[in-house]
Scaffold this active site. Structure first.
Site, PDB file in Angstrom:
ATOM      1  N   CYS A  56     -28.167   6.564   1.776  1.00  0.00           N
ATOM      2  CA  CYS A  56     -27.236   5.678   1.091  1.00  0.00           C
ATOM      3  C   CYS A  56     -25.928   6.426   0.847  1.00  0.00           C
ATOM      4  O   CYS A  56     -25.910   7.641   0.685  1.00  0.00           O
ATOM      5  CB  CYS A  56     -27.827   5.181  -0.226  1.00  0.00           C
ATOM      6  SG  CYS A  56     -28.334   6.482  -1.363  1.00  0.00           S
ATOM      7  N   HIS A 113     -29.127  17.632  -3.651  1.00  0.00           N
ATOM      8  CA  HIS A 113     -28.250  16.767  -2.855  1.00  0.00           C
ATOM      9  C   HIS A 113     -26.813  17.284  -2.937  1.00  0.00           C
ATOM     10  O   HIS A 113     -25.986  16.753  -3.666  1.00  0.00           O
ATOM     11  CB  HIS A 113     -28.361  15.339  -3.402  1.00  0.00           C
ATOM     12  CG  HIS A 113     -27.512  14.324  -2.725  1.00  0.00           C
ATOM     13  ND1 HIS A 113     -26.953  14.493  -1.464  1.00  0.00           N
ATOM     14  CD2 HIS A 113     -27.116  13.077  -3.132  1.00  0.00           C
ATOM     15  CE1 HIS A 113     -26.268  13.409  -1.149  1.00  0.00           C
ATOM     16  NE2 HIS A 113     -26.342  12.539  -2.142  1.00  0.00           N
ATOM     17  N   CYS A 150     -21.721  10.311   0.503  1.00  0.00           N
ATOM     18  CA  CYS A 150     -22.923  11.137   0.682  1.00  0.00           C
ATOM     19  C   CYS A 150     -23.290  11.331   2.147  1.00  0.00           C
ATOM     20  O   CYS A 150     -24.004  12.264   2.486  1.00  0.00           O
ATOM     21  CB  CYS A 150     -24.103  10.522  -0.063  1.00  0.00           C
ATOM     22  SG  CYS A 150     -23.903  10.489  -1.851  1.00  0.00           S
TER      23      CYS A 150
END
Length: 384
Positions: free
Chosen positions: A369, A339, A89
């Site tokens: 994260c 996201h 991510c």
């Protein structure tokens, strides 16, 4: 040490699941902010040293080094190279770090950094199962060294989010209130035009289409939990979506030579890692480390961006570090805005930069994260 400056940052609107960008080729999606960034800055694209691009799940139409192909699809000079990186991510936040480090090393002067993700074209579940027989988020199980160290129990993000909620005693109701506020803030940003300068309209889409302003805690309370007996629902998790973002990073020499006006200076960058089974707790230790390395405290930071992968992640982070929610994700987070994994780091930085300019803040800190228990931290200083 030489400085690295952010000259400009731009992103696409975020397209929701099965939304306006669902059928756009991933390379066209990535090419759009690259082309707009060069146009907006007025820089001669021939002078760019490299394109550092974040993208996960580089299979199918996202394969083949999309950082390079997107630059070519944008019609930009062939001699400029590109590289695609995967830190899960945090891929495009790491792209910003690599670009800044190239400039700070003195070996490069102008580097484009960013990332993209076409999650409609390549759903995360399809990517996780491609070419491997193991469970969601567990491609490493079966490696003898991994099994000996961490066991063979399936690992996944939802389980980690549940573990975090339990350890930090974060209730489902508290997370639903947090998620509702994310949508409220994002809608306020849209209504007030706070995203206008950072978004380059694309395929007829002018604003993020992921925000649900009618969201309420009562409505979220009706959703079914992902795991029986758990507390995580789709309503308190980030959204699958499509998006891309790009930034121009420049050296002091390039700023002077080309008459550029920096919007911010890279003040600190670092990356740390935590237990991969917990997976999503990385930002806690990474932020502590970054602040110590930078000689700063929470009070020195005017605004924070902490990715809302799941509500429990930034909530535990805020609780552990004593960071007030009033300074975090002030224009909404991934629960509302989505996201697009490989693009999110660059999207957060683009939004943080605009929010600092809007509020007059000086320092902004971004963290998120990442798979494997990792977390990048970037601190920027807004320049007048």
């Amino acid at each position: 040490m030489p400085e690295a400056y952010i000259i400009d940052a731009v992103r696409t609107p975020i397209g929701r699941k099965k939304g306006s960008l669902a059928h756009v080729h991933p390379a066209d999606l990535a090419a759009h902010p690259l082309k707009v960034l060069i146009e907006r800055t007025g820089i001669d694209a021939n002078l760019v040293d490299d394109v550092v691009w974040g993208c996960c799940d580089t299979i199918g139409p996202q394969a083949g080094d999309i950082g390079r192909t997107a630059w070519l699809v944008a019609g930009l000079p062939e001699h400029v190279p590109g590289v695609t990186i995967d830190r899960q991510c945090g891929s495009s936040q790491q792209a910003i770090h690599f670009a800044a480090q190239g400039v700070m090393s003195g070996t490069q002067d102008l580097v484009v950094a960013g990332g993209s993700q076409a999650m409609n074209a390549i759903p995360i579940s399809a990517a996780m199962f491609a070419g491997q027989p193991y469970g969601f988020d567990s491609p490493f199980i079966g490696a003898k060294g991994w099994d000996a160290r961490y066991g063979t129990e399936e690992i996944n993000q939802i389980k980690s989010a549940e573990m975090i909620a339990n350890k930090w005693q974060i209730s489902r109701e508290a997370m639903e209130t947090f998620a509702t506020e994310s949508h409220r803030r994002a809608q306020a940003a849209i209504d007030n035009g706070w995203f206008r300068n950072e978004i380059a309209p694309f395929k007829g889409l002018e604003q993020d289409e992921t925000v649900r302003p009618a969201t309420t805690p009562e409505g979220l309370a009706t959703l079914k939990t992902v795991n029986e007996g758990g507390v995580i629902t789709a309503g308190i998790a980030s959204q699958n979506c499509d998006g891309a973002a790009a930034l121009l990073i420049a050296s002091e020499a390039a700023v002077k030579a080309h008459g550029l006006k920096p919007r911010a200076r890279i003040h600190h960058l670092s990356v740390r890692a935590d237990n991969p089974i917990w997976m999503l707790t990385g930002p806690i230790a990474a932020t502590k480390y970054a602040l110590e390395k930078a000689g700063m405290s929470v009070d020195d930071i005017d605004l924070f961006e902490c990715n809302e992968a799941f509500a429990s992640v930034p909530m535990a982070w805020m609780q552990e570090l004593g960071i007030p929610h009033e300074k975090v994700n002030v224009q909404g987070g991934a629960i509302a805005l989505g996201h697009p994994i490989g693009a999110t780091g660059a999207r957060l930085m683009t939004t943080l930069l605009g929010a600092l300019e809007r509020t007059g803040g000086r320092y902004g800190l971004q963290t998120m994260c990442e798979g494997g228990g990792q977390a990048n931290v970037t601190i920027i200083e807004r320049l007048s």
